[in-house]
Write an enzyme that holds these catalytic residues in place. Sequence first.
Site, PDB file in Angstrom:
ATOM      1  N   HIS A  28       0.820  -1.213   0.000  1.00 42.14           N
ATOM      2  CA  HIS A  28       0.000   0.000   0.000  1.00 42.14           C
ATOM      3  C   HIS A  28       0.852   1.260   0.000  1.00 42.14           C
ATOM      4  O   HIS A  28       0.356   2.332  -0.321  1.00 42.14           O
ATOM      5  CB  HIS A  28      -1.042  -0.024   1.126  1.00 42.14           C
ATOM      6  CG  HIS A  28      -0.517   0.225   2.509  1.00 42.14           C
ATOM      7  ND1 HIS A  28      -0.200  -0.784   3.381  1.00 42.14           N
ATOM      8  CD2 HIS A  28      -0.276   1.375   3.174  1.00 42.14           C
ATOM      9  CE1 HIS A  28       0.206  -0.266   4.525  1.00 42.14           C
ATOM     10  NE2 HIS A  28       0.171   1.046   4.430  1.00 42.14           N
ATOM     11  N   ASP A  58       1.283  -7.732   2.151  1.00 38.03           N
ATOM     12  CA  ASP A  58       1.381  -6.279   1.933  1.00 38.03           C
ATOM     13  C   ASP A  58       2.840  -5.817   1.765  1.00 38.03           C
ATOM     14  O   ASP A  58       3.395  -5.164   2.632  1.00 38.03           O
ATOM     15  CB  ASP A  58       0.722  -5.567   3.127  1.00 38.03           C
ATOM     16  CG  ASP A  58       0.376  -4.120   2.807  1.00 38.03           C
ATOM     17  OD1 ASP A  58       0.938  -3.568   1.841  1.00 38.03           O
ATOM     18  OD2 ASP A  58      -0.456  -3.534   3.527  1.00 38.03           O
ATOM     19  N   SER A  82       4.055   2.140   8.391  1.00 34.35           N
ATOM     20  CA  SER A  82       3.845   1.187   7.317  1.00 34.35           C
ATOM     21  C   SER A  82       5.144   0.977   6.580  1.00 34.35           C
ATOM     22  O   SER A  82       5.830   1.935   6.238  1.00 34.35           O
ATOM     23  CB  SER A  82       2.818   1.718   6.329  1.00 34.35           C
ATOM     24  OG  SER A  82       1.559   1.344   6.744  1.00 34.35           O
TER      25      SER A  82
HETATM   26  N1  ARG Z   1      -4.324   0.261   7.645  1.00 40.91           N
HETATM   27  C1  ARG Z   1      -3.040   0.255   7.000  1.00 40.91           C
HETATM   28  C2  ARG Z   1      -2.429   1.650   7.111  1.00 40.91           C
HETATM   29  O1  ARG Z   1      -2.883   2.440   7.879  1.00 40.91           O
HETATM   30  C3  ARG Z   1      -3.135  -0.251   5.597  1.00 40.91           C
HETATM   31  C4  ARG Z   1      -3.817   0.635   4.630  1.00 40.91           C
HETATM   32  C5  ARG Z   1      -3.891   0.141   3.211  1.00 40.91           C
HETATM   33  N2  ARG Z   1      -4.958  -0.800   2.967  1.00 40.91           N
HETATM   34  C6  ARG Z   1      -6.239  -0.471   2.637  1.00 40.91           C
HETATM   35  N3  ARG Z   1      -7.097  -1.436   2.473  1.00 40.91           N
HETATM   36  N4  ARG Z   1      -6.673   0.741   2.441  1.00 40.91           N
HETATM   37  O2  ARG Z   1      -1.827   2.215   6.264  1.00 40.91           O
HETATM   38  N1  GLU Z   2      -0.873   1.137   7.698  1.00 44.91           N
HETATM   39  C1  GLU Z   2      -0.291   2.178   8.461  1.00 44.91           C
HETATM   40  C2  GLU Z   2       0.579   3.165   7.682  1.00 44.91           C
HETATM   41  O1  GLU Z   2       0.317   3.522   6.578  1.00 44.91           O
HETATM   42  C3  GLU Z   2       0.510   1.576   9.540  1.00 44.91           C
HETATM   43  C4  GLU Z   2      -0.370   1.031  10.519  1.00 44.91           C
HETATM   44  C5  GLU Z   2      -0.607   1.961  11.652  1.00 44.91           C
HETATM   45  O2  GLU Z   2      -1.152   3.057  11.493  1.00 44.91           O
HETATM   46  O3  GLU Z   2      -0.231   1.516  12.703  1.00 44.91           O
HETATM   47  O4  GLU Z   2       1.523   3.689   8.169  1.00 44.91           O
END
Ligand code: ARG
Ligand code: GLU
Length: 725
Positions: free
Chosen positions: A92, A228, A660
């Site tokens: 991502h 990921d 991330s």
């Molecule tokens: N939650 C993760 C972060 O904060 C992954 C985000 C990407 N995935 C998604 N389905 N939008 O970045």
């Molecule tokens: N998916 C998150 C990011 O883009 C990391 C997960 C979090 O926020 O802990 O940094």
Amino acid sequence: MNSKITSSLLFKTTFILLIVGCTSVSFAKKGMWMPPNLGLKESDLKKMGLKIPASKLYNDNQTGINQAVVIFDKGCTGEVISSNGLILTNHHCGYSAVQKISSATKDYFANGFWAKNQQEEIPCPGLSVTFVRKMVNVTDLILYEIYPAMKNEERDSIVDARIRGLEKGYRFATHLDAQIKSFFNGNEYWVTVSETYTDVRLVGFPQNGIGSFGGDTDNWMWPRHTGDFSLFRVYANGANKPATYAKNNRAYKTNNFLTINAKGIKEGDFTMVYGFPGTTQSYISSYQLAQIQNIIDPIRIQARTLRLEAMTKNMSADRAVFLKYTAKRASIANGWKKWQGELKGLQQNHVLDKKREQETRFMTWLNLHLMDSSVSGKASEILQSMDAICNAANSSIKTEEYIKEAVLSIELIQQGQLLEKIRKAVNTLKGHALKDTLASLKASYLAFEKDFDPATDAAVFNALMPLYFKNCNGKIATEFTNQYQQYRADFGRWSTGIYARSLLSNKTEFLAYLDSDKPALETIINDPALKLYNAISEYRTKKINPILNTYNQSMRYWNRLYTYNTLLMGDRTDFAPDANFTQRLTYGVVKGIDPESEAGYSFQTFLDEAILKDNPNVEEFKVPEKLKALQAKKDFGKWGENKRMPIAFIASNHTSGGNSGSPVLNAYGELIGTNFDRVWEGTMSDLYYDANICRNITLDVRYTLFIIEKMGNASWLFKEMKIKK
Ligand code: ARG
Ligand code: GLU
């Protein structure tokens, strides 16, 4: 001494010890630590399991692990995993760079991308990788002779001038970039010396069926089965220095890359996450927490639910729309879902009550220490002042949130700012100056237009504009009410009308306008999108910003004092500063959550479980055929464990957005995985971390290696990595 006084003193001291004791215990587990300060934490790190000296984690003689932890694309983390500048990060995190180089014929989301050699790696315009060369605590130089309770007006100009001067000095002395940021709400300052590389190329990208498996449904959730990750490479000039893209640039050379450990993990193992967490607010008062919980989060969730519904409908109906909106949608949905988890966590764990209790303890402590020379002036006014200031601003905070999440989330209105630039140019420039400016604005327009679908945006308009009207009654910019009336108070008619008329939604006309010899001022002035944009900007400038500016300035003052005095309550080395997108290290252990609960969550997930979720009819859950075949044959190469293929694991590291792509390290500083998320129950950790509930989610490096080899046929990359198996 009078015995009554003695006993009350004794009581007070015990009470204080209790408070301070509590604070340091709870603080010890959480925290995103400054790498140069890790020496101070060495005994705790060793107690938890660290097997190498803290000086290996960070040093500035270019031999520390810190050199292998990079900022990826301005908002994520990445890690160097070979001497040839190979970078591992999340899928991502590479997503929008890959969207820029994708098309219907090169649909890397559907098919993945794997270079067969360095020549095939694809340049990614706009993508960058930043190395942090050094971090230095410069608080004494910045805050010299500045006392804590000094007014902003007196203090800011001095502090700003010192920051600018010192940054300049560092740049001059190092020939590198230097940036000074504030920590602990203005009570500490650090400089980061860094180097940014802009020739970054795509090496490997698994198809969405692996890299985004589970999509937004599983996002922020555990158990999780997403592969990921993606791979990039940094290129440099002949001197190994940053250079703009050139075919002949060569792979960045370094001795500082991470060793990969693919021997597997078990519950209880010590882990560290090294990266760039963006924002946390652990020192926040109950008053601002209440704003987030009662005003901000609910509005964001409400508006984004509608916006996502409208977008998704069109994206599912048309692959071309999907390709335009997939990155935008992912980021909108990411916040939307996180705030729902955050809200739930705050409510279920009664965090507001806990914050209020903490404030009571603060006041008790303060009353005993008011005479101490270290306590700042005005300390006793802090909490009541914050309360009053928040109350006075709450209604404007609400309107502002609706403007951001509803009005300015309509791309046509938001892009009114481009029209405004064109208006200014047409109004004030002539001849070549005008032609050049319009040419560069045309480039911005085309970049925006590539991912813009007027029909989808109109659907977003139809969903969001009624929300703004309904919730901001009496606070609607006049132009909005006028246009609405003009279209007979019918939102559908209104959007049909303006999307038919605006240049922004009519590409041919817009380009003709920009290319014409004498673009008419009238045309642009009458564009309905420009009118709406200017109206909402003016409304903000006149009615909202003055209130919010005062609010922000005052809160900055009181928050600085609140944090300053809070830090006096315990041992300074037990306090970690809030995240601010500087390099940090956090540590914890591999640990499942609530194994006694119905869900019976364990600490690890496997490929066979992913396949149980397979659903060919749902985009997010389509497992690639080849992956199913590999599982059926249990063909995991060297990377499986007891005939199963591990995918992800969870641990108690305190992480945040920006982490991330962060390397997850074992006790020896070897790479065991890539951080990519947190569990739903614990997303409140940006405001309140609880080691019993909060977990970070890591992609097991063994799954990464398995996908590279078996799905990408790219094991040529293993030759440059150092893998322990
Ligand atoms: N939650 C993760 C972060 O904060 C992954 C985000 C990407 N995935 C998604 N389905 N939008 O970045
Ligand atoms: N998916 C998150 C990011 O883009 C990391 C997960 C979090 O926020 O802990 O940094």
